[in-house]
Design an enzyme around this catalytic site. Structure first.
Site, PDB file in Angstrom:
ATOM      1  N   SER A 154       0.853  -1.189   0.000  1.00 39.92           N
ATOM      2  CA  SER A 154       0.000   0.000   0.000  1.00 39.92           C
ATOM      3  C   SER A 154       0.882   1.229   0.000  1.00 39.92           C
ATOM      4  O   SER A 154       2.043   1.175   0.441  1.00 39.92           O
ATOM      5  CB  SER A 154      -0.891   0.007   1.251  1.00 39.92           C
ATOM      6  OG  SER A 154      -1.534   1.258   1.431  1.00 39.92           O
ATOM      7  N   TYR A 167      -2.910  -0.041  10.492  1.00 42.80           N
ATOM      8  CA  TYR A 167      -2.907  -0.450   9.075  1.00 42.80           C
ATOM      9  C   TYR A 167      -1.572  -0.136   8.418  1.00 42.80           C
ATOM     10  O   TYR A 167      -0.969  -1.004   7.766  1.00 42.80           O
ATOM     11  CB  TYR A 167      -4.042   0.247   8.323  1.00 42.80           C
ATOM     12  CG  TYR A 167      -4.023  -0.035   6.840  1.00 42.80           C
ATOM     13  CD1 TYR A 167      -4.410  -1.274   6.346  1.00 42.80           C
ATOM     14  CD2 TYR A 167      -3.588   0.933   5.922  1.00 42.80           C
ATOM     15  CE1 TYR A 167      -4.381  -1.545   4.977  1.00 42.80           C
ATOM     16  CE2 TYR A 167      -3.559   0.672   4.573  1.00 42.80           C
ATOM     17  CZ  TYR A 167      -3.953  -0.569   4.103  1.00 42.80           C
ATOM     18  OH  TYR A 167      -3.906  -0.844   2.754  1.00 42.80           O
TER      19      TYR A 167
END
Length: 256
Positions: A154, A167
């Site tokens: 990501s 996250y």
């Protein structure tokens, strides 16, 4: 067994590609694109109804290109399940050329919300799931003298934002683990880390924290389609055997 085998380096011809988290979003787009490219795709996820629908939707492309999609139920948090996923693909197709570790979850929240169960879920899927895939596929790649790992990380692997501490932490870990894998692997194993920015997907639907959900709605105003990420995976797989695409970051132009 596949009717057309790639070379020993796994870089040419029809490849056997395993994709985790393939029931929606980036995983589904990657699986569909690689079938269209002519590869045999083994698509793993928990939602087998979605996988069956994906297999049906890609059947026409498979008929034209020689690729195909095999749906398999998979829980990446279960180490034995991942090992069986890889071994069954090898038994059926004779080899495994690529593992796309894509499965991930993103229930964002501030740390003081204390959503510890959601933290645990992110660690289990985003980190342990990745490690389970590596543990299952690395011996196979070593034994056959070829293989390619693709980790879908990501843009959060390169930054930390409010509500994203856990996250982003899991994605920093995914990037570090994959880079360590690249450095430790034999030259015949290729390793790619792909870091998408804001992409249209169901990831944001798992956010239960109201503040984080509201912030994400604004953040995702300029999202790119998952097909863009699928194009990047296809590019990395298509390179010649002496070329290893180590890292790709793909963001919308509005994301800074």
């Amino acid at each position: 067994m596949t009717t057309q085998q790639p070379g020993r380096d796994g870089s040419a011809g029809r490849k056997v590609v395993l994709v985790t988290g393939a029931s929606s979003g980036i995983g589904a787009a990657v699986a569909a694109r690689l079938v269209a490219d002519g590869h045999q795709v083994v698509a793993g996820a928990r939602r087998t109804d979605r996988l069956r629908a994906l297999a049906e939707s890609t059947a026409e492309a498979a008929g034209c290109s020689g690729g195909g999609l095999q749906p398999v139920r998979l829980d990446v948090t279960d180490r034995a399940d991942v090992a069986d996923f890889v071994q069954a693909a090898r038994d059926r197709h004779g080899r495994v050329d690529v593992l796309v570790n894509n499965a991930g979850v993103m229930p964002l929240s501030r740390l003081d919300s204390l959503l510890v169960d959601e933290w645990d879920r992110m660690i289990d899927v985003n980190v342990r799931g990745l490690l389970h895939g590596i543990a299952a596929a690395l011996p196979v790649f070593t034994a056959q003298g070829s293989g390619h790992f693709v980790t879908v990380a990501s843009a959060g692997a390169h930054e930390v934002v409010p509500t994203g501490a856990v996250y982003c932490g899991t994605k920093h870990a995914a990037r570090a683990i994959t880079e360590g894998l690249r450095q430790e692997s034999a030259p015949f194993i290729r390793v790619t880390t792909l870091s998408p920015g804001v992409v249209s997907s169901e990831l944001a639907d798992t956010i239960t924290d109201p503040g984080a959900a509201e912030a994400m709605r604004a953040y995702r105003a300029h999202a790119i389609g998952p097909e863009v990420i699928a194009d990047a995976v296809s590019y990395a797989l298509a390179q010649p055997p002496d070329t290893d695409v180590n890292e790709i970051v793909v963001r919308p132009v509005h994301q800074r």
